[in-house]
Motif scaffolding. Structure first.
Motif, short mmCIF file in Angstrom:
data_model
loop_
_atom_site.label_atom_id
_atom_site.label_comp_id
_atom_site.label_asym_id
_atom_site.label_seq_id
_atom_site.Cartn_x
_atom_site.Cartn_y
_atom_site.Cartn_z
N ALA A 128 0.83 -1.20 0.00
CA ALA A 128 0.00 0.00 0.00
C ALA A 128 0.86 1.25 0.00
N LEU A 129 1.90 1.25 0.81
CA LEU A 129 2.78 2.42 0.88
C LEU A 129 3.53 2.61 -0.44
N ARG A 130 3.97 1.48 -1.03
CA ARG A 130 4.68 1.58 -2.31
C ARG A 130 3.74 2.10 -3.40
N GLY A 131 2.50 1.61 -3.40
CA GLY A 131 1.53 2.09 -4.37
C GLY A 131 1.22 3.56 -4.19
N LEU A 132 1.12 4.00 -2.95
CA LEU A 132 0.85 5.41 -2.68
C LEU A 132 2.01 6.28 -3.15
N GLU A 133 3.22 5.80 -2.90
CA GLU A 133 4.39 6.55 -3.33
C GLU A 133 4.43 6.68 -4.85
N GLU A 134 4.10 5.59 -5.55
CA GLU A 134 4.08 5.62 -7.01
C GLU A 134 2.99 6.57 -7.52
N ALA A 135 1.85 6.57 -6.86
CA ALA A 135 0.76 7.46 -7.27
C ALA A 135 1.14 8.92 -7.08
N VAL A 136 1.80 9.22 -5.96
CA VAL A 136 2.25 10.59 -5.71
C VAL A 136 3.27 11.01 -6.77
N ASP A 137 4.23 10.11 -7.07
CA ASP A 137 5.23 10.41 -8.10
C ASP A 137 4.57 10.58 -9.46
N GLY A 138 3.56 9.73 -9.74
CA GLY A 138 2.86 9.83 -11.02
C GLY A 138 2.13 11.15 -11.17
N ALA A 139 1.51 11.60 -10.08
CA ALA A 139 0.81 12.88 -10.13
C ALA A 139 1.79 14.03 -10.36
N ALA A 140 2.95 13.95 -9.69
CA ALA A 140 3.95 15.00 -9.86
C ALA A 140 4.49 15.02 -11.28
N ASP A 141 4.71 13.82 -11.86
CA ASP A 141 5.20 13.75 -13.24
C ASP A 141 4.16 14.29 -14.21
N ALA A 142 2.89 13.93 -13.99
CA ALA A 142 1.83 14.41 -14.86
C ALA A 142 1.69 15.93 -14.77
N ALA A 143 1.85 16.47 -13.55
CA ALA A 143 1.77 17.91 -13.39
C ALA A 143 2.91 18.61 -14.13
N ARG A 144 4.10 18.00 -14.07
CA ARG A 144 5.25 18.57 -14.78
C ARG A 144 4.99 18.56 -16.30
N ARG A 145 4.46 17.43 -16.81
CA ARG A 145 4.18 17.34 -18.24
C ARG A 145 3.08 18.32 -18.64
N ALA A 146 2.13 18.54 -17.76
CA ALA A 146 1.06 19.49 -18.06
C ALA A 146 1.63 20.91 -18.18
N THR A 147 2.57 21.24 -17.27
CA THR A 147 3.20 22.56 -17.33
C THR A 147 3.98 22.73 -18.64
N GLU A 148 4.75 21.68 -19.01
CA GLU A 148 5.52 21.75 -20.25
C GLU A 148 4.60 21.86 -21.46
N ALA A 149 3.50 21.09 -21.44
CA ALA A 149 2.57 21.12 -22.57
C ALA A 149 1.89 22.48 -22.68
N THR A 150 1.59 23.08 -21.54
CA THR A 150 0.98 24.41 -21.56
C THR A 150 1.93 25.42 -22.18
N GLU A 151 3.21 25.34 -21.79
CA GLU A 151 4.21 26.25 -22.35
C GLU A 151 4.36 26.03 -23.86
N SER A 152 4.36 24.73 -24.28
CA SER A 152 4.47 24.44 -25.72
C SER A 152 3.27 24.97 -26.48
N ALA A 153 2.09 24.81 -25.89
CA ALA A 153 0.87 25.30 -26.55
C ALA A 153 0.90 26.81 -26.70
N ASN A 154 1.33 27.50 -25.63
CA ASN A 154 1.40 28.96 -25.69
C ASN A 154 2.42 29.42 -26.75
N GLN A 155 3.54 28.70 -26.83
CA GLN A 155 4.54 29.04 -27.84
C GLN A 155 3.99 28.80 -29.24
N ALA A 156 3.25 27.68 -29.40
CA ALA A 156 2.68 27.37 -30.71
C ALA A 156 1.65 28.41 -31.13
#
Length: 319
Positions: A128-156
């Motif tokens: 359970a703890l390992r799964g929670l840690e992976e979910a937290v990391d996944g959310a952080a990675d998705a948030a980072r990709r969302a920020t990068e995608a937003t910047e790319s969209a604005n540049q486009a």
């Protein structure tokens, strides 16, 4: 717009020649000037279309990142509940050590049962703890990709605005040059060439070619997607779409599909990409002729392959 302003606009972007029909050496200065301006406008048109594709890609990446964030947050919520239950069980005495299991056991079997329960609980807690840690990391990675995608969209979006502005000015100047042409020069541009029956081979490539040939005489309009007018790449896309084959919208994308063939292997349906900047495309009829939407003021027509311009790559979509 002054010639110096045109030079500034053209210098801001990679602008290889596009696909307007070459004019004969004895053509009027006005016709030569129109040809020059229209080829530059077509190159800008393809650049603008590519910027739109880049924006669509960036928006798609942003949408996927936002979906991943939602999934990760839902996983966190579920796993946090599981961890809370295991923690509560621990406070209630479910977590015990080997010594306490031995002291309170009624028999050897009871001891083994308690030890098994201890192992299950420990395993569940770790999972359970390992799964929670992976979910937290996944959310952080998705948030980072969302920020990068937003910047790319604005540049486009900014790039689209920039290129659209340059395109509009270039088109205006090309149209002004067209209006200054003599009636004889206009007739030369408007000549639809061979409009008679042309046999095509069986199969999807032949059927796509039949579609393109059926559009002969229709006007070229920058950025048009048919059905009453075309630009060079939209005609190729529509021709293959008519037989159930999806090809990219731009000449740059069409220069990468299918497989490459050499000049002496050209056959009906092949896409011929012109100029080092890959800014124009035509469809081969045979080893000598091709059909294409050339540039504004010139109808969709058949021409000798070599007369359209220098060939960069040839792509076979089918076969």
């Amino acid at each position: 717009m002054a010639a110096t302003a045109v030079a500034v606009l053209i210098g801001a972007l990679p602008l290889p020649h596009a696909g307007a029909d070459p004019v004969p050496s004895n053509a009027s200065d006005a016709l030569k000037r129109y040809n020059e301006l229209s080829t530059q406008a077509e190159a800008l048109n393809e650049e603008h279309l590519r910027a739109q594709e880049e924006l669509a890609d960036a928006q798609g990446a942003l949408d996927q990142a936002n979906r991943d964030i939602t999934t990760a947050e839902e996983a966190q919520e579920s796993l946090r509940g599981q961890v809370d239950l295991l923690t509560e069980a621990s406070f209630q005495g479910a977590r015990f050590n080997q010594l306490s299991a031995l002291l309170v056991s009624d028999s050897q079997q009871d001891f083994l049962n308690r030890m098994s329960a201890l192992g299950v609980l420990a395993h569940d807690s770790a999972e359970a703890l390992r799964g929670l840690e992976e979910a937290v990391d996944g959310a952080a990675d998705a948030a980072r990709r969302a920020t990068e995608a937003t910047e790319s969209a604005n540049q486009a979006i900014g790039e689209i605005d920039r290129r659209k502005g340059a395109l509009n000015q270039q088109i205006d100047e090309a149209r002004e040059a067209y209006r200054s042409l003599s009636p004889a020069d206009r007739r030369s541009l408007n000549d639809a060439g061979d409009t008679g029956p042309i046999p095509v081979p069986a199969g999807q490539a032949g059927q796509a070619l039949a579609f393109a040939l059926g559009e002969r005489g229709k006007p070229y309009v920058y950025g048009s997607n048919g059905p009453n007018s075309w630009d060079c790449s939209s005609l190729m896309q529509a021709a293959y779409r008519s037989v159930g084959i999806s090809v990219p919208r731009t000449t740059y994308g069409q220069a990468k599909i299918g497989r490459g063939v050499s000049r002496n292997e050209v056959r009906a349906g092949d896409l011929i990409i012109y100029y080092s900047g890959q800014t124009h495309v035509a469809m081969a009829i045979d080893g000598l002729r091709a059909v294409h939407a050339s540039t504004e003021g010139v109808p969709v027509k058949v021409q000798d392959i070599e007369s359209i311009g220098p060939v960069d790559v040839i792509r076979r979509v089918v076969g």
